[in-house]
Design a protein around this motif. Structure first.
Motif, mmCIF file in Angstrom:
data_model
loop_
_atom_site.group_PDB
_atom_site.id
_atom_site.type_symbol
_atom_site.label_atom_id
_atom_site.label_comp_id
_atom_site.label_asym_id
_atom_site.label_seq_id
_atom_site.Cartn_x
_atom_site.Cartn_y
_atom_site.Cartn_z
ATOM 1 N N GLN A 56 0.830 -1.205 0.000
ATOM 2 C CA GLN A 56 0.000 0.000 0.000
ATOM 3 C C GLN A 56 0.867 1.257 0.000
ATOM 4 O O GLN A 56 0.535 2.247 -0.646
ATOM 5 C CB GLN A 56 -0.923 -0.015 1.211
ATOM 6 N N THR A 57 1.990 1.192 0.718
ATOM 7 C CA THR A 57 2.928 2.314 0.704
ATOM 8 C C THR A 57 3.532 2.487 -0.682
ATOM 9 O O THR A 57 3.657 3.609 -1.189
ATOM 10 C CB THR A 57 4.045 2.092 1.736
ATOM 11 N N GLY B 232 1.094 4.077 -3.007
ATOM 12 C CA GLY B 232 1.007 5.512 -2.790
ATOM 13 C C GLY B 232 2.172 6.252 -3.418
ATOM 14 O O GLY B 232 1.996 7.338 -3.985
ATOM 15 N N GLN B 233 3.351 5.656 -3.355
ATOM 16 C CA GLN B 233 4.522 6.273 -3.974
ATOM 17 C C GLN B 233 4.386 6.332 -5.484
ATOM 18 O O GLN B 233 4.770 7.314 -6.123
ATOM 19 C CB GLN B 233 5.773 5.495 -3.571
ATOM 20 N N MET C 238 2.396 10.292 -4.105
ATOM 21 C CA MET C 238 2.128 10.812 -2.770
ATOM 22 C C MET C 238 3.427 10.914 -1.975
ATOM 23 O O MET C 238 4.342 10.110 -2.163
ATOM 24 C CB MET C 238 1.138 9.898 -2.034
ATOM 25 N N LYS D 58 5.637 10.914 1.667
ATOM 26 C CA LYS D 58 5.617 9.980 2.797
ATOM 27 C C LYS D 58 4.580 10.392 3.847
ATOM 28 O O LYS D 58 3.898 9.545 4.418
ATOM 29 C CB LYS D 58 7.006 9.897 3.443
ATOM 30 N N ILE E 213 1.110 9.548 2.531
ATOM 31 C CA ILE E 213 0.871 8.105 2.606
ATOM 32 C C ILE E 213 0.545 7.708 4.037
ATOM 33 O O ILE E 213 -0.379 6.926 4.284
ATOM 34 C CB ILE E 213 2.101 7.325 2.099
ATOM 35 N N VAL F 179 -3.267 6.918 4.078
ATOM 36 C CA VAL F 179 -3.347 5.490 3.753
ATOM 37 C C VAL F 179 -3.111 4.620 4.987
ATOM 38 O O VAL F 179 -3.883 3.704 5.283
ATOM 39 C CB VAL F 179 -2.320 5.123 2.650
ATOM 40 N N THR F 180 -2.057 4.916 5.709
ATOM 41 C CA THR F 180 -1.628 4.034 6.807
ATOM 42 C C THR F 180 -2.363 4.286 8.112
ATOM 43 O O THR F 180 -2.770 3.344 8.793
ATOM 44 C CB THR F 180 -0.116 4.192 7.033
#
Length: 219
Positions: free
Chosen positions: A121-122, A125-126, A130, A132, A135, A139-140
């Protein structure tokens, strides 16, 4: 009835100290725990090692011992004690000890929650461009909250009961107050303290149950 009402009122006032200690601990330990968690996951090995060692020491020693050391330690080591000599000084020392202790426990919960989120998922996002921070917060974070809520709830409920340990440095919280009455031959104030803790824990249990249901959509 008059005496019982007076005693009940004093128990209630004493429990406010438990509630104050509980609130201040959460206020400072929750964000501090996140900072410690990031330190324990740092790519800088010396920092990561130092933080993990500190967390290990705090989690491996009794909270009661930590309260005593923080309150009496500076004076016994020959330094000027940072705590005022009145009841507010004892309360300040208890808050510092509780914040440090619970921040370390919270940090491990945070760390486990963050590391449990799939790395894919990270990476996604990258790919989307996105940053950090974007994200983490978009997201996290919400997934971490869902994953850590049950263990965090357990620790917070434990904190409610641990506030009674503040009496080790003569903070007159509810159990210490009840013990004074038991020394005078009255047993019911001692058992009545259970009502305060049961109600407090019951309210927290309902709140955490409600929050878990609200986050069900992350399953």
């Amino acid at each position: 009835m008059g005496e019982a009402a007076v005693i009940w009122g004093r128990l209630t006032s004493a429990f406010l100290l438990n509630c104050k200690l509980f609130g201040l601990t959460l206020l400072f330990a929750l964000p501090l725990g996140l900072v410690i968690a990031f330190g324990s996951m740092s790519r800088f090995a010396p920092l990561r090692g130092a933080v993990k060692t500190f967390v290990w020491i705090i989690r491996g020693t009794p909270l009661m011992l930590q309260i005593i050391v923080i309150f009496l330690g500076p004076g016994l080591l020959g330094f000027k004690t940072p705590w005022p000599s009145n009841s507010s000084g004892r309360m300040m020392a208890a808050v510092v000890a509780f914040v440090i202790n619970y921040a370390c426990y919270f940090s491990e919960i945070y760390r486990g929650g963050i590391e449990s989120v799939p790395k894919g998922q990270t990476e996604a996002g990258q790919v989307l461009g996105m940053t950090k921070s974007q994200i983490f917060f978009k997201v996290t974070l919400l997934q971490v909250i869902k994953r850590i809520l049950p263990p965090m709830g357990n620790e917070i409920i434990t904190l409610v009961k641990d506030t009674s340990l503040a009496n080790v440095i003569s903070n007159k919280e509810i159990i210490m107050m009840a013990k004074e009455y038991s020394a005078k031959g009255l047993i019911w104030p001692l058992f009545s303290t259970a009502i305060f803790f049961l109600v407090f824990v019951g309210v927290l249990t309902v709140l955490f149950g409600w929050a878990e249901k609200k986050l069900d959509y992350f399953r």
